[in-house]
Design a protein around this motif. Structure first.
Motif, PDB file in Angstrom:
ATOM      1  N   ALA A  83       0.679  -1.121  -0.024  1.00  0.00           N
ATOM      2  CA  ALA A  83       0.047  -0.032   0.032  1.00  0.00           C
ATOM      3  C   ALA A  83       0.809   1.343  -0.011  1.00  0.00           C
ATOM      4  N   LYS A  84       2.131   1.162   0.589  1.00  0.00           N
ATOM      5  CA  LYS A  84       3.082   2.332   0.543  1.00  0.00           C
ATOM      6  C   LYS A  84       3.958   2.308  -0.691  1.00  0.00           C
ATOM      7  N   GLY A  85       3.755   1.628  -1.450  1.00  0.00           N
ATOM      8  CA  GLY A  85       4.508   1.453  -2.906  1.00  0.00           C
ATOM      9  C   GLY A  85       5.756   0.362  -3.024  1.00  0.00           C
ATOM     10  N   TRP A  86       5.733  -0.570  -2.043  1.00  0.00           N
ATOM     11  CA  TRP A  86       6.916  -1.487  -2.086  1.00  0.00           C
ATOM     12  C   TRP A  86       6.291  -2.378  -3.110  1.00  0.00           C
ATOM     13  N   GLN A  87       7.234  -3.202  -3.413  1.00  0.00           N
ATOM     14  CA  GLN A  87       6.907  -4.479  -4.461  1.00  0.00           C
ATOM     15  C   GLN A  87       7.600  -5.619  -3.920  1.00  0.00           C
ATOM     16  N   LEU A  88       7.131  -6.640  -3.798  1.00  0.00           N
ATOM     17  CA  LEU A  88       7.550  -7.973  -3.502  1.00  0.00           C
ATOM     18  C   LEU A  88       7.811  -8.741  -4.927  1.00  0.00           C
ATOM     19  N   VAL A 117      12.647  -7.452  -2.999  1.00  0.00           N
ATOM     20  CA  VAL A 117      11.733  -6.212  -3.078  1.00  0.00           C
ATOM     21  C   VAL A 117      12.252  -4.967  -3.744  1.00  0.00           C
ATOM     22  N   ALA A 118      11.284  -4.223  -4.259  1.00  0.00           N
ATOM     23  CA  ALA A 118      11.620  -2.825  -4.659  1.00  0.00           C
ATOM     24  C   ALA A 118      10.974  -2.076  -3.818  1.00  0.00           C
ATOM     25  N   HIS A 119      11.699  -0.863  -3.419  1.00  0.00           N
ATOM     26  CA  HIS A 119      11.202   0.464  -2.538  1.00  0.00           C
ATOM     27  C   HIS A 119      10.654   1.428  -3.528  1.00  0.00           C
ATOM     28  N   PRO A 120       9.812   2.239  -2.780  1.00  0.00           N
ATOM     29  CA  PRO A 120       9.180   3.279  -3.404  1.00  0.00           C
ATOM     30  C   PRO A 120       9.920   4.732  -3.409  1.00  0.00           C
ATOM     31  N   PHE A 121      11.076   4.724  -2.926  1.00  0.00           N
ATOM     32  CA  PHE A 121      11.737   6.280  -2.570  1.00  0.00           C
ATOM     33  C   PHE A 121      12.792   6.703  -3.617  1.00  0.00           C
ATOM     34  N   GLU A 122      12.719   7.926  -3.600  1.00  0.00           N
ATOM     35  CA  GLU A 122      13.519   8.627  -4.759  1.00  0.00           C
ATOM     36  C   GLU A 122      15.198   8.372  -4.380  1.00  0.00           C
ATOM     37  N   ALA A 123      15.639   8.070  -3.478  1.00  0.00           N
ATOM     38  CA  ALA A 123      16.963   7.790  -3.030  1.00  0.00           C
ATOM     39  C   ALA A 123      17.235   6.564  -3.527  1.00  0.00           C
ATOM     40  N   SER A 124      18.451   6.228  -3.656  1.00  0.00           N
ATOM     41  CA  SER A 124      18.944   4.833  -4.281  1.00  0.00           C
ATOM     42  C   SER A 124      18.991   4.050  -2.924  1.00  0.00           C
ATOM     43  N   SER A 125      18.918   2.697  -3.417  1.00  0.00           N
ATOM     44  CA  SER A 125      18.779   1.768  -2.406  1.00  0.00           C
ATOM     45  C   SER A 125      20.126   1.394  -1.407  1.00  0.00           C
ATOM     46  N   ASP A 126      21.089   1.849  -1.895  1.00  0.00           N
ATOM     47  CA  ASP A 126      22.518   2.046  -1.148  1.00  0.00           C
ATOM     48  C   ASP A 126      22.486   3.104  -0.069  1.00  0.00           C
ATOM     49  N   GLU A 127      21.891   4.102  -0.629  1.00  0.00           N
ATOM     50  CA  GLU A 127      21.698   5.254   0.339  1.00  0.00           C
ATOM     51  C   GLU A 127      20.578   4.875   1.633  1.00  0.00           C
ATOM     52  N   ILE A 128      19.651   4.408   0.915  1.00  0.00           N
ATOM     53  CA  ILE A 128      18.472   3.820   1.939  1.00  0.00           C
ATOM     54  C   ILE A 128      19.029   2.907   2.840  1.00  0.00           C
ATOM     55  N   ALA A 129      19.850   1.946   2.313  1.00  0.00           N
ATOM     56  CA  ALA A 129      20.121   0.859   3.536  1.00  0.00           C
ATOM     57  C   ALA A 129      20.954   1.359   4.631  1.00  0.00           C
ATOM     58  N   GLN A 130      21.676   2.646   4.327  1.00  0.00           N
ATOM     59  CA  GLN A 130      22.471   3.171   5.345  1.00  0.00           C
ATOM     60  C   GLN A 130      21.301   3.737   6.335  1.00  0.00           C
ATOM     61  N   GLY A 159      18.981  -1.822  -9.916  1.00  0.00           N
ATOM     62  CA  GLY A 159      19.614  -2.178  -8.813  1.00  0.00           C
ATOM     63  C   GLY A 159      19.261  -1.035  -7.465  1.00  0.00           C
ATOM     64  N   HIS A 160      19.117   0.234  -8.087  1.00  0.00           N
ATOM     65  CA  HIS A 160      18.856   1.263  -7.192  1.00  0.00           C
ATOM     66  C   HIS A 160      17.571   1.236  -6.651  1.00  0.00           C
ATOM     67  N   ARG A 161      16.775   0.472  -7.286  1.00  0.00           N
ATOM     68  CA  ARG A 161      15.200   0.415  -6.633  1.00  0.00           C
ATOM     69  C   ARG A 161      15.126  -1.109  -5.828  1.00  0.00           C
ATOM     70  N   GLN A 162      16.041  -1.987  -5.569  1.00  0.00           N
ATOM     71  CA  GLN A 162      15.942  -3.038  -4.857  1.00  0.00           C
ATOM     72  C   GLN A 162      16.664  -3.496  -3.865  1.00  0.00           C
ATOM     73  N   PHE A 163      16.166  -4.298  -2.830  1.00  0.00           N
ATOM     74  CA  PHE A 163      16.913  -5.002  -1.767  1.00  0.00           C
ATOM     75  C   PHE A 163      16.631  -6.425  -1.869  1.00  0.00           C
ATOM     76  N   ARG A 164      17.495  -7.138  -1.106  1.00  0.00           N
ATOM     77  CA  ARG A 164      17.456  -8.454  -0.830  1.00  0.00           C
ATOM     78  C   ARG A 164      17.300  -8.539   0.691  1.00  0.00           C
ATOM     79  N   ILE A 165      16.294  -9.295   1.164  1.00  0.00           N
ATOM     80  CA  ILE A 165      15.953  -9.637   2.477  1.00  0.00           C
ATOM     81  C   ILE A 165      16.207 -10.931   2.811  1.00  0.00           C
ATOM     82  N   ALA A 166      17.149 -11.313   3.610  1.00  0.00           N
ATOM     83  CA  ALA A 166      17.681 -12.752   3.995  1.00  0.00           C
ATOM     84  C   ALA A 166      17.073 -12.814   5.194  1.00  0.00           C
ATOM     85  N   PHE A 167      15.975 -14.020   5.183  1.00  0.00           N
ATOM     86  CA  PHE A 167      15.148 -14.215   6.480  1.00  0.00           C
ATOM     87  C   PHE A 167      15.808 -15.489   6.943  1.00  0.00           C
ATOM     88  N   ALA A 168      16.872 -16.336   6.943  1.00  0.00           N
ATOM     89  CA  ALA A 168      17.312 -17.347   7.586  1.00  0.00           C
ATOM     90  C   ALA A 168      17.340 -17.477   8.806  1.00  0.00           C
TER      91      ALA A 168
END
Length: 391
Positions: free
Chosen positions: A311-316, A326-339, A363-372
């Motif tokens: 609902a907030k713009g994230w994509q699985l 996942v893909a995030h909905p923000f303007e900044a790059s994923s490497d900035e958002i990770a910090q 790559g700037h829109r995406q993240f890997r979530i490792a849930f092991a």
């Protein structure tokens, strides 16, 4: 200016992300959720540890050099397990044991490629594969995935040149989590066969595939030896990460070429890890089924709880094995958002920039979530923190 082989590639994302943690303090109200590495943090089950301890104390051979391609009893046990799992007929002579699956990949590339050769690697890629190709002077041909985060045969075929030697597939995929359909595996096998290439299939996460039965029929092909090399890891199945035990399944004559590399690098796989892996194959089927069930339950929890993020713009984009992509909905790059996520939300995720070629927009829109290492309660907390994060 002289550049060494290691200068040819980037810093490992796992090493880099660990450095991010050095100067960060986490509160009791917002403890660290480490979603960066796809590795179990718990030790192996007690019975396996006891078998390794007994061998350490009582078996002289546990402290000596062993065969370069691994101990005969483990090769036999794994061949029998693969025969059952894939409904095929694999012999011990077609199995080699390596010091982890990364070494299995390295040995495979060394046996196939010379400097200036090419390997097709779907993107997002497993970064250690790209790093090894870089360090060997092998050109990576990036293959951006299509719908469903699946690689496409036609796009792969368009990349092939006279210097192309192999195509690499990881299924269930790291980093995307998707399980490649059997028909797609067949199509890539036939593509590789038509062009005289090797199809390298890394199935490190096969024990956490949601499908029952054989995930593909490649081992049932009479001519599989000419085209297929299969890679596997015991690290995830039996929590043997620190003992570095992996495997290769290939034609015996291919293994003889890899043996030259393995003998030069490690001489033989470590004995204690091999003993643990064999004990696991022989005793832990029911335990491993429970581990698989837990991972699949976590996967289902992410799918069921993702709606507030959507609902907030994230994509699985992908979900399976140890991963959500996942893909995030923000303007900044994923490497900035990770910090920002690390400092403000106490979450360590790896940005898509670590899994894609430099400058690739996806790559700037995406993240890997490792849930092991995040149980269902932790997954609910993860989803809640992401939903509250505003960029």
């Amino acid at each position: 200016m002289h550049l060494s082989r290691t200068n040819a590639t980037f810093v490992s994302p796992i090493v880099q992300s660990r450095r991010w943690l050095e100067d960060v303090t986490f509160s009791d109200d917002l403890p660290l959720l480490n979603l960066s590495q796809a590795a179990p943090a718990d030790p192996p089950p007690e019975g396996l540890r006891q078998a390794m301890a007994d061998a350490l104390l009582s078996e002289t051979s546990a402290h000596l050099y062993g065969p370069v391609l691994g101990n005969a009893d483990l090769r036999t046990a794994l061949a029998a397990q693969i025969t059952r799992h894939y409904e095929a007929d694999i012999t011990p002579s077609e199995v080699a044991i390596t010091s982890g699956c990364n070494q299995a990949f390295a040995a495979t590339i060394q046996s196939l490629c010379a400097e200036g050769d090419e390997v097709i690697l779907p993107t997002p890629w497993y970064f250690n594969h790209k790093m090894w190709l870089d360090m060997q002077g092998v050109t990576t041909l990036p293959l951006p995935v299509g719908d469903g985060m699946l690689p496409e045969v036609a796009r792969a075929e368009a990349l092939i040149t006279p210097r192309t030697r192999a195509i690499v597939l990881v299924t269930p995929n790291n980093p995307c989590g998707v399980e490649y359909p059997a028909a797609l595996m067949d199509a890539f096998f036939e593509l590789a066969q038509r062009h005289g290439l090797t199809l390298i299939v890394d199935e490190t996460y096969r024990d956490f595939d949601s499908r029952d039965g054989a995930p593909h029929g490649l081992f049932s092909r009479k001519d599989w030896h000419e085209t297929l090399i299969h890679l596997y890891s015991f690290s995830k199945a039996y929590r043997l990460t620190g003992h570095r035990v992996g495997a290769i399944v290939a034609a015996p004559e291919r293994l003889l070429e890899m043996e030259k590399f393995l003998d030069t690098v490690t001489i033989c796989p470590a004995q204690i890890g091999q003993i643990g892996a064999k004990w696991g194959i022989e005793n832990l089927d029911d335990w491993l089924a429970g581990e698989r069930g837990e991972i699949l339950a976590r996967r289902d929890a992410i799918a069921a709880g993702f709606a507030p993020l959507a609902a907030k713009g994230w994509q699985l984009l992908g979900l399976g094995a140890y991963f959500a992509y996942v893909a995030h909905p923000f303007e900044a790059s994923s490497d900035e958002i990770a910090q920002r996520l690390l400092h403000s939300a106490g979450m360590l995720l790896l940005p898509g920039t670590m899994f894609t070629p430099a400058g690739a927009p996806e790559g700037h829109r995406q993240f890997r979530i490792a849930f092991a290492n995040v149980d269902q309660t932790g997954i609910a907390e993860m989803l809640a923190r992401l939903a509250q994060f505003d960029g």
